[in-house]
Structure formats: C-alpha cells, structure tokens
Design an enzyme around this catalytic site. Structure first.
Site, PDB file in Angstrom:
ATOM      1  N   SER A 137       7.338  11.117   6.732  1.00 47.77           N
ATOM      2  CA  SER A 137       6.508  11.810   7.796  1.00 47.77           C
ATOM      3  C   SER A 137       7.390  11.622   8.977  1.00 47.77           C
ATOM      4  O   SER A 137       8.127  10.903   9.164  1.00 47.77           O
ATOM      5  CB  SER A 137       5.145  10.937   8.059  1.00 47.77           C
ATOM      6  OG  SER A 137       4.551  11.151   9.304  1.00 47.77           O
ATOM      7  N   TYR A 186       1.088   2.926  10.695  1.00 43.67           N
ATOM      8  CA  TYR A 186       1.590   3.958   9.913  1.00 43.67           C
ATOM      9  C   TYR A 186       3.073   4.161  10.327  1.00 43.67           C
ATOM     10  O   TYR A 186       3.841   4.481   9.450  1.00 43.67           O
ATOM     11  CB  TYR A 186       0.610   5.382  10.087  1.00 43.67           C
ATOM     12  CG  TYR A 186       1.034   6.572   9.305  1.00 43.67           C
ATOM     13  CD1 TYR A 186       1.182   6.269   7.710  1.00 43.67           C
ATOM     14  CD2 TYR A 186       1.531   7.628   9.486  1.00 43.67           C
ATOM     15  CE1 TYR A 186       1.367   7.353   7.012  1.00 43.67           C
ATOM     16  CE2 TYR A 186       1.691   8.772   8.877  1.00 43.67           C
ATOM     17  CZ  TYR A 186       1.583   8.491   7.536  1.00 43.67           C
ATOM     18  OH  TYR A 186       1.999   9.731   6.793  1.00 43.67           O
TER      19      TYR A 186
END
Length: 283
Positions: free
Chosen positions: A158, A171
């Site tokens: 990501s 995250y």
C-alpha cells in the site's frame, strides 16, 4: 470445480488441468474478494492456471465456478494451513508465481488510543502471513523457475507502506514492514531468476476494505470515497499486477505505486470534479 481446504480434499485433483501446455501457475491469496478476486479473474482470462486461496469457502466455490480456477481454503495466520497449502501445491503441479494479496486495516485511531489487538491482527495478516506463505512456497517457486526459466513473488502492499498519515499508525507500521520484507527478500534472492515485485496501491474502492476497517460501519466506509472522482477499482489494480507479471522475464518492476489522479498522497485527496486551474493559455 475443485475446492480443497487445509487438511481436507473435497473434489477432483486440482492438478488435472496443470501441465497440459506451457501455462504458468499462480497462487493468489486473499482471493475471495476485492483485488485478489479481480486478479484471479484476469489471470484466468490471460490463460494462467490459478490456485485461489482464502478463508471463505462459499466465495471460493463461486469464483471457481465463474473462472475455472482451482481453490484452496486456508487461514494464512495459521502455520498448519500454510503447510497444508504447500503440500497440496507440491503434488498438483509446478508453481511459477505467488501473489501475496491477503491483508487489511483495522481502525483509524491515533497511536495513543488505538487498540494493540488491532495492531496485532494487522501484523498477523499483512506481515507474518506474507512471511509464512513466502517461506513455505519458495522451494516450489525455485522448482517452477527451473521449469519456466523464472518465477515471481508479487506482494500487494500500500502507499501506507511508504508515506505515514495520521490515524494510520498500525496499518502504516504493518505495510512499512511488508515493504521492507520485499526489499530484503530481493537482496537475499540475488543471483536467482526470481523477481520480487511490490505493487503499492493508493485509494481503491472495494466492497470490503473500508467496511472492515471501520468495523462494519457502512456510512463511515462510504465517506472515505465520497466526492472522489474515480477512485481506483479492484480491476485497475489487478491489471497492474498482471501487467507486471507478464513483462519479459528479465524486466523486474521492483516497486509500482498506483493511485487515482484525485489522490496526491494518503492524506491529500481531492473531492469534487477534477478541473484545470487558470486560463487556457491561448490568446
């Protein structure tokens, strides 16, 4: 159709279709929805043999019916399931590509207030599961490289693994770790014909990512994409994945960052129509 699960075979041999021609075989994790599912669909359309891996058997069955992919039910946070997947693959045909796609986010709280349990879950699925699967399948990928002249490990991370943002602590940390793991793996595999590819998407509007992140709060999940002109779709990212895998064998796209035009950074997203600023420059 074949549906196997960790420790149990419930169907015909998943390798019956493997090896008939020179088709390559790929494993795609997190294949029951979103980017993983779209990747399985596109790889099959391009003539690949695919083993789709996920926890939800009902979704895998539907995917197998739609695409003809082989499927394997496994929870990749369990070492026994990963070992069962490797054993299944070892007896059903060569393996040429691993797409580490399984992952997810939980919460958007600050480092101070976020749940350590949420962090642990994010590390389990985004980091440790990738390590488990990569370690277990590398011997098979080496055999596949001998068979086809090369093999691939492609991991979907990501932009959160490259740029920090407020509320992203757990995250960010997990995806930064996954990015570092790919960098180290690329060094460790130097001299072998195995490409290590990282695809780092930005904002992707899928049916589950934000919904899961916000504990099933649909309104909060929808607000993430509200007013954003053309966020990426799962199919957009799947196309990037397949294009990366189908480059000539000597071309390694180490890192591919793909974002919608409306997103300049994880924390800077334009909402509303995208329009040029100022005059046309024509007198």
């Amino acid at each position: 159709m074949t549906v196997d699960r960790a420790g149990e075979n419930v169907g015909e041999n998943a390798g019956d279709r493997v090896g008939e021609d020179a088709a390559k075989r790929a494993v795609v994790t997190g294949a029951s929805s979103g980017i993983g599912r779209a990747t399985v669909v596109l790889l099959r359309q391009h003539g690949w043999e695919v083993v789709a891996v996920a926890r939800r058997e009902d979704r895998l069955r539907a995917l197998a019916e739609e695409t003809g992919a082989s499927v394997f039910v496994a929870d990749l946070t369990r070492q026994d399931d990963v070992d069962a997947l490797a054993a299944h693959l070892a007896v059903t045909g060569p393996l040429h590509t691993l797409v580490n796609n399984a992952g997810g986010a939980m919460g958007l709280d600050s480092v101070e207030k976020s749940s350590a349990d949420d962090w642990a879950w994010m590390f389990e699925i985004n980091v440790l599961a990738v390590k488990r699967v990569t370690s277990a399948l590398l011997p098979l990928l080496r055999l596949g490289a001998k068979d086809a002249g090369g093999a691939d490990i492609l991991t979907v991370t990501s932009i959160a693994g490259h740029v920090a943002y407020e509320g992203g602590g757990g995250y960010n940390a997990a995806k930064f770790a996954a990015h570092a793991m790919m960098d180290v793996l690329r060094l460790e595999l130097g001299g072998e014909p195995i490409r290590v590819i990282e695809v780092a998407p930005g904002m992707v509007h899928t049916e589950e990512f934000s919904l899961n992140r916000f504990g099933g709060d649909q309104a909060r999940a929808d607000a993430v994409y509200q007013g954003v002109e053309n966020p990426l779709t799962a199919e957009d990212v799947a196309e990037t994945i397949v294009q990366s895998l189908e480059r000539p064998a000597h071309v390694d796209l180490d890192l591919v960052v793909v974002k919608p035009v409306a997103q300049s950074a994880p924390y800077k997203v334009a909402r509303g129509p995208l329009v040029p600023r100022g005059g046309t420059g024509v007198s």
